[in-house]
Design a protein around this motif. Structure first.
Motif, PDB file in Angstrom:
ATOM      1  N   ARG A   5       0.878  -1.175   0.000  1.00 28.78           N
ATOM      2  CA  ARG A   5       0.000   0.000   0.000  1.00 28.78           C
ATOM      3  C   ARG A   5       0.908   1.216   0.000  1.00 28.78           C
ATOM      4  O   ARG A   5       1.795   1.342   0.847  1.00 28.78           O
ATOM      5  CB  ARG A   5      -0.883  -0.023   1.237  1.00 28.78           C
ATOM      6  N   LYS A   7       0.845   5.307   0.205  1.00 24.14           N
ATOM      7  CA  LYS A   7      -0.020   6.454   0.501  1.00 24.14           C
ATOM      8  C   LYS A   7       0.807   7.628   0.977  1.00 24.14           C
ATOM      9  O   LYS A   7       1.958   7.483   1.362  1.00 24.14           O
ATOM     10  CB  LYS A   7      -1.089   6.098   1.524  1.00 24.14           C
ATOM     11  N   LYS A   8       0.176   8.796   0.904  1.00 19.13           N
ATOM     12  CA  LYS A   8       0.792  10.021   1.393  1.00 19.13           C
ATOM     13  C   LYS A   8       0.113  10.403   2.699  1.00 19.13           C
ATOM     14  O   LYS A   8      -1.069  10.126   2.894  1.00 19.13           O
ATOM     15  CB  LYS A   8       0.631  11.151   0.373  1.00 19.13           C
ATOM     16  N   GLU A   9       0.864  11.020   3.576  1.00 25.69           N
ATOM     17  CA  GLU A   9       0.307  11.479   4.851  1.00 25.69           C
ATOM     18  C   GLU A   9      -0.516  12.754   4.678  1.00 25.69           C
ATOM     19  O   GLU A   9      -1.531  12.927   5.332  1.00 25.69           O
ATOM     20  CB  GLU A   9       1.433  11.736   5.863  1.00 25.69           C
ATOM     21  N   SER A  10      -0.057  13.631   3.782  1.00 25.19           N
ATOM     22  CA  SER A  10      -0.641  14.971   3.684  1.00 25.19           C
ATOM     23  C   SER A  10      -1.957  15.029   2.924  1.00 25.19           C
ATOM     24  O   SER A  10      -2.825  15.834   3.245  1.00 25.19           O
ATOM     25  CB  SER A  10       0.363  15.917   3.032  1.00 25.19           C
ATOM     26  N   GLU A  71      -5.075   5.854  -2.462  1.00 22.06           N
ATOM     27  CA  GLU A  71      -3.900   5.041  -2.179  1.00 22.06           C
ATOM     28  C   GLU A  71      -3.640   4.120  -3.359  1.00 22.06           C
ATOM     29  O   GLU A  71      -4.561   3.728  -4.072  1.00 22.06           O
ATOM     30  CB  GLU A  71      -4.120   4.178  -0.933  1.00 22.06           C
ATOM     31  N   GLY A  91       5.228   9.742  -0.897  1.00 19.21           N
ATOM     32  CA  GLY A  91       4.518   8.928   0.088  1.00 19.21           C
ATOM     33  C   GLY A  91       5.408   7.873   0.697  1.00 19.21           C
ATOM     34  O   GLY A  91       6.628   7.959   0.651  1.00 19.21           O
ATOM     35  N   ARG A  92       4.771   6.861   1.278  1.00 27.21           N
ATOM     36  CA  ARG A  92       5.517   5.765   1.899  1.00 27.21           C
ATOM     37  C   ARG A  92       4.811   4.450   1.584  1.00 27.21           C
ATOM     38  O   ARG A  92       3.646   4.416   1.221  1.00 27.21           O
ATOM     39  CB  ARG A  92       5.648   5.969   3.398  1.00 27.21           C
ATOM     40  N   SER A  94       3.749   0.523   2.826  1.00 24.04           N
ATOM     41  CA  SER A  94       3.524  -0.377   3.956  1.00 24.04           C
ATOM     42  C   SER A  94       2.989  -1.698   3.416  1.00 24.04           C
ATOM     43  O   SER A  94       2.493  -1.767   2.303  1.00 24.04           O
ATOM     44  CB  SER A  94       2.528   0.237   4.965  1.00 24.04           C
TER      45      SER A  94
END
Length: 99
Positions: A5, A7-10, A71, A91-92, A94
């Protein structure tokens, strides 16, 4: 990593930025629309490929990625490629346990 997955936090990942990344990334290829049969109605339908991509390595389609609810969900894409995609999107990555 079988399932990832990104996704970006912001903010959610937008369709336009995802489509641009597919255009630019050497390991991604846009997924075309495809025809199939609705299993409930037995009617022929077109399944949209918009927002979806194949992961390509050695000329073979080995995995895929799809933008869903802001996402990117990946299947069969190596962790290092997912990390590169996430970096390009800001993003990151996971793990995504889909059991």
């Amino acid at each position: 990593m079988d399932f990832g997955r990104i996704k970006k936090e912001s903010a959610p990942i937008g369709l336009a930025e995802w489509l641009n990344l597919i255009d630019e990334h050497p390991a991604l290829e846009h997924m075309p629309d495809r025809e199939g049969v609705n299993p409930f109605t037995n009617e022929r339908v077109v399944f949209s490929g918009r927002g979806k991509a194949f992961y390509v390595a050695g000329g073979e389609r080995l995995g895929n990625a799809a933008l869903e609810a802001g996402e990117v969900l990946t299947t069969g894409i190596p962790r290092e490629t997912c990390e590169d995609i996430a970096r390009r999107l800001g993003g990151r990555v996971s793990e995504n346990d889909r059991s």
